[in-house]
Design a protein around this motif. Structure first.
Motif, PDB file in Angstrom:
ATOM      1  N   ALA A 179     -54.310  15.246  67.055  1.00  0.00           N
ATOM      2  CA  ALA A 179     -55.239  16.328  66.731  1.00  0.00           C
ATOM      3  C   ALA A 179     -55.426  17.272  67.910  1.00  0.00           C
ATOM      4  O   ALA A 179     -55.654  18.469  67.723  1.00  0.00           O
ATOM      5  N   SER A 180     -55.309  16.754  69.131  1.00  0.00           N
ATOM      6  CA  SER A 180     -55.608  17.563  70.315  1.00  0.00           C
ATOM      7  C   SER A 180     -54.370  18.060  71.058  1.00  0.00           C
ATOM      8  O   SER A 180     -54.326  19.206  71.520  1.00  0.00           O
ATOM      9  N   MET A 181     -53.353  17.224  71.172  1.00  0.00           N
ATOM     10  CA  MET A 181     -52.231  17.565  72.040  1.00  0.00           C
ATOM     11  C   MET A 181     -51.367  18.720  71.530  1.00  0.00           C
ATOM     12  O   MET A 181     -50.889  19.524  72.339  1.00  0.00           O
ATOM     13  N   PRO A 182     -51.130  18.878  70.227  1.00  0.00           N
ATOM     14  CA  PRO A 182     -50.304  20.010  69.795  1.00  0.00           C
ATOM     15  C   PRO A 182     -50.835  21.370  70.251  1.00  0.00           C
ATOM     16  O   PRO A 182     -50.058  22.310  70.432  1.00  0.00           O
ATOM     17  N   LEU A 183     -52.143  21.476  70.442  1.00  0.00           N
ATOM     18  CA  LEU A 183     -52.736  22.739  70.885  1.00  0.00           C
ATOM     19  C   LEU A 183     -52.311  23.110  72.304  1.00  0.00           C
ATOM     20  O   LEU A 183     -52.464  24.269  72.710  1.00  0.00           O
ATOM     21  N   GLU A 184     -51.772  22.139  73.052  1.00  0.00           N
ATOM     22  CA  GLU A 184     -51.369  22.393  74.429  1.00  0.00           C
ATOM     23  C   GLU A 184     -49.952  22.959  74.531  1.00  0.00           C
ATOM     24  O   GLU A 184     -49.541  23.415  75.606  1.00  0.00           O
ATOM     25  N   PHE A 185     -49.207  22.945  73.439  1.00  0.00           N
ATOM     26  CA  PHE A 185     -47.846  23.483  73.454  1.00  0.00           C
ATOM     27  C   PHE A 185     -47.886  24.995  73.268  1.00  0.00           C
ATOM     28  O   PHE A 185     -48.722  25.522  72.527  1.00  0.00           O
ATOM     29  N   PRO A 186     -46.983  25.718  73.915  1.00  0.00           N
ATOM     30  CA  PRO A 186     -46.897  27.162  73.689  1.00  0.00           C
ATOM     31  C   PRO A 186     -46.623  27.453  72.215  1.00  0.00           C
ATOM     32  O   PRO A 186     -45.923  26.688  71.547  1.00  0.00           O
ATOM     33  N   PRO A 187     -47.159  28.556  71.695  1.00  0.00           N
ATOM     34  CA  PRO A 187     -46.966  28.873  70.269  1.00  0.00           C
ATOM     35  C   PRO A 187     -45.505  28.988  69.869  1.00  0.00           C
ATOM     36  O   PRO A 187     -45.161  28.748  68.701  1.00  0.00           O
ATOM     37  N   ALA A 188     -44.641  29.329  70.805  1.00  0.00           N
ATOM     38  CA  ALA A 188     -43.229  29.512  70.467  1.00  0.00           C
ATOM     39  C   ALA A 188     -42.508  28.194  70.196  1.00  0.00           C
ATOM     40  O   ALA A 188     -41.414  28.189  69.612  1.00  0.00           O
ATOM     41  N   VAL A 189     -43.085  27.078  70.626  1.00  0.00           N
ATOM     42  CA  VAL A 189     -42.440  25.779  70.427  1.00  0.00           C
ATOM     43  C   VAL A 189     -42.665  25.305  68.991  1.00  0.00           C
ATOM     44  O   VAL A 189     -43.808  25.199  68.527  1.00  0.00           O
ATOM     45  N   VAL A 190     -41.584  25.034  68.301  1.00  0.00           N
ATOM     46  CA  VAL A 190     -41.672  24.471  66.943  1.00  0.00           C
ATOM     47  C   VAL A 190     -41.869  22.964  67.086  1.00  0.00           C
ATOM     48  O   VAL A 190     -40.999  22.264  67.614  1.00  0.00           O
ATOM     49  N   LEU A 191     -43.001  22.480  66.617  1.00  0.00           N
ATOM     50  CA  LEU A 191     -43.405  21.100  66.864  1.00  0.00           C
ATOM     51  C   LEU A 191     -43.553  20.347  65.549  1.00  0.00           C
ATOM     52  O   LEU A 191     -44.108  20.858  64.581  1.00  0.00           O
ATOM     53  N   ASP A 192     -43.060  19.105  65.540  1.00  0.00           N
ATOM     54  CA  ASP A 192     -43.281  18.191  64.431  1.00  0.00           C
ATOM     55  C   ASP A 192     -43.899  16.931  65.017  1.00  0.00           C
ATOM     56  O   ASP A 192     -43.525  16.503  66.115  1.00  0.00           O
ATOM     57  N   THR A 193     -44.858  16.357  64.331  1.00  0.00           N
ATOM     58  CA  THR A 193     -45.583  15.207  64.879  1.00  0.00           C
ATOM     59  C   THR A 193     -45.421  13.987  63.990  1.00  0.00           C
ATOM     60  O   THR A 193     -45.215  14.092  62.782  1.00  0.00           O
ATOM     61  N   GLU A 194     -45.540  12.832  64.624  1.00  0.00           N
ATOM     62  CA  GLU A 194     -45.421  11.565  63.895  1.00  0.00           C
ATOM     63  C   GLU A 194     -46.266  10.515  64.595  1.00  0.00           C
ATOM     64  O   GLU A 194     -46.240  10.392  65.830  1.00  0.00           O
ATOM     65  N   LEU A 195     -47.017   9.751  63.810  1.00  0.00           N
ATOM     66  CA  LEU A 195     -47.805   8.637  64.336  1.00  0.00           C
ATOM     67  C   LEU A 195     -47.034   7.339  64.153  1.00  0.00           C
ATOM     68  O   LEU A 195     -46.609   7.016  63.043  1.00  0.00           O
ATOM     69  N   ALA A 196     -46.850   6.603  65.249  1.00  0.00           N
ATOM     70  CA  ALA A 196     -46.253   5.271  65.181  1.00  0.00           C
ATOM     71  C   ALA A 196     -47.384   4.294  64.868  1.00  0.00           C
ATOM     72  O   ALA A 196     -47.901   3.584  65.744  1.00  0.00           O
ATOM     73  N   ASP A 197     -47.778   4.288  63.630  1.00  0.00           N
ATOM     74  CA  ASP A 197     -48.969   3.536  63.211  1.00  0.00           C
ATOM     75  C   ASP A 197     -48.750   2.041  63.396  1.00  0.00           C
ATOM     76  O   ASP A 197     -47.773   1.482  62.913  1.00  0.00           O
ATOM     77  N   GLY A 198     -49.678   1.417  64.103  1.00  0.00           N
ATOM     78  CA  GLY A 198     -49.602  -0.017  64.353  1.00  0.00           C
ATOM     79  C   GLY A 198     -48.967  -0.387  65.670  1.00  0.00           C
ATOM     80  O   GLY A 198     -49.081  -1.531  66.119  1.00  0.00           O
ATOM     81  N   ALA A 199     -48.304   0.575  66.326  1.00  0.00           N
ATOM     82  CA  ALA A 199     -47.611   0.255  67.580  1.00  0.00           C
ATOM     83  C   ALA A 199     -48.598  -0.088  68.690  1.00  0.00           C
ATOM     84  O   ALA A 199     -48.392  -1.051  69.440  1.00  0.00           O
ATOM     85  N   LEU A 200     -49.665   0.697  68.816  1.00  0.00           N
ATOM     86  CA  LEU A 200     -50.623   0.444  69.880  1.00  0.00           C
ATOM     87  C   LEU A 200     -51.326  -0.898  69.690  1.00  0.00           C
ATOM     88  O   LEU A 200     -51.511  -1.659  70.647  1.00  0.00           O
ATOM     89  N   ALA A 201     -51.678  -1.203  68.445  1.00  0.00           N
ATOM     90  CA  ALA A 201     -52.308  -2.499  68.162  1.00  0.00           C
ATOM     91  C   ALA A 201     -51.366  -3.641  68.513  1.00  0.00           C
ATOM     92  O   ALA A 201     -51.794  -4.669  69.058  1.00  0.00           O
ATOM     93  N   ALA A 202     -50.091  -3.480  68.231  1.00  0.00           N
ATOM     94  CA  ALA A 202     -49.115  -4.516  68.575  1.00  0.00           C
ATOM     95  C   ALA A 202     -49.044  -4.704  70.080  1.00  0.00           C
ATOM     96  O   ALA A 202     -49.027  -5.840  70.583  1.00  0.00           O
ATOM     97  N   LEU A 203     -49.014  -3.600  70.815  1.00  0.00           N
ATOM     98  CA  LEU A 203     -48.935  -3.698  72.278  1.00  0.00           C
ATOM     99  C   LEU A 203     -50.180  -4.358  72.844  1.00  0.00           C
ATOM    100  O   LEU A 203     -50.093  -5.207  73.745  1.00  0.00           O
ATOM    101  N   GLN A 204     -51.337  -3.990  72.324  1.00  0.00           N
ATOM    102  CA  GLN A 204     -52.583  -4.580  72.814  1.00  0.00           C
ATOM    103  C   GLN A 204     -52.688  -6.055  72.466  1.00  0.00           C
ATOM    104  O   GLN A 204     -53.397  -6.802  73.149  1.00  0.00           O
TER     105      GLN A 204
END
Length: 242
Positions: A151-176
């Motif tokens: 929600a926050s990080m895409p706003l930090e990219f320059p507008p000219a950058v074409v960005l696609d996002t993906e959540l690796a759902d469950g990865a952080l819980a697995a690592l923890q």
């Protein structure tokens, strides 16, 4: 809050060989899993830098549970952590959790005479440079394991950058939970989804995701950008001219 990893830690700073005039870098973490990747990157790329580690592992949990999000109370906590770091003689501050951009901006404003880096700003610069070189239509895939980051990080990219996002759902819980292999497997699967949608480079949003970089690169054959390596390179250029 913890400061300075014990000498027995594999990520402990090599203070015995650090010269007195080498910079002291304060690393401020909101996730325990972020500590090792940045310390490894510093040890590999800039071992002379003196390190201190500040960890408040309640920050991410509190943000996820807070209806107010990045409110004044959360900002005050970041300012307090930064004030402590500056009080110890830190020459620069690097935050390692990418979901707290406005709070870090407040730290930048308070300590404007000090290099204060967001965890992802150097990687954003590297991704923008890749996109500019790759040309029109090139797409950057941003992969995260912590949903608020997307929600926050895409706003930090320059507008000219074409960005696609993906959540690796469950990865952080697995690592923890201690399942590092499971974390990496989920990250690779998420990266595959980005590649299938035409992304030509994969940018890993979390410091903790850096451990999966080699597996993603091997599986996809695409360049992979990590926050720790990009951040260390930027800090070294700024503080040591290297």
């Amino acid at each position: 809050m913890t400061s300075d990893l014990p000498a027995s830690s594999p990520c402990a700073p090599a203070v015995a060989v650090a010269a007195a005039d080498t910079p002291r870098i304060a690393l401020i973490h909101a996730l325990a899993a972020s500590v090792e990747p940045i310390n490894q990157a510093l040890q590999a790329r800039w071992p002379e830098a003196r390190r201190m580690n500040l960890l408040d592992d309640s920050l991410s949990a509190d943000l996820a549970a807070s209806p107010g999000g990045l409110d004044a109370a959360m900002t005050a906590r970041f300012l307090a952590l930064a004030d402590y770091a500056v009080g110890t003689g830190a020459n620069a501050i690097l935050f390692t959790c990418s979901a707290f951009g406005p709070c870090i901006d407040a730290v930048k404003a308070r300590h404007s005479g000090l290099p204060v880096h967001k965890p992802n700003e150097a990687m954003v610069d590297a991704a923008a440079a890749w996109a500019a070189e790759a040309g029109a239509g090139s797409k950057v895939g941003l992969l995260a394991t912590f949903a608020p980051t997307l929600a926050s990080m895409p706003l930090e990219f320059p507008p000219a950058v074409v960005l696609d996002t993906e959540l690796a759902d469950g990865a952080l819980a697995a690592l923890q939970a201690g399942d590092a292999a499971g974390h990496d497997r989920i990250a690779v699967e998420a990266a595959h989804r980005l590649a299938a949608r035409g992304c030509g480079v994969i940018a890993l949003a979390q410091f903790s995701l850096a451990r999966a970089a080699a597996a993603i690169e091997a599986a996809l054959g695409l360049p992979v950008l990590t926050t720790p390596d990009s951040a260390v390179a930027a800090l070294k250029r700024r503080l040591a001219g290297g």
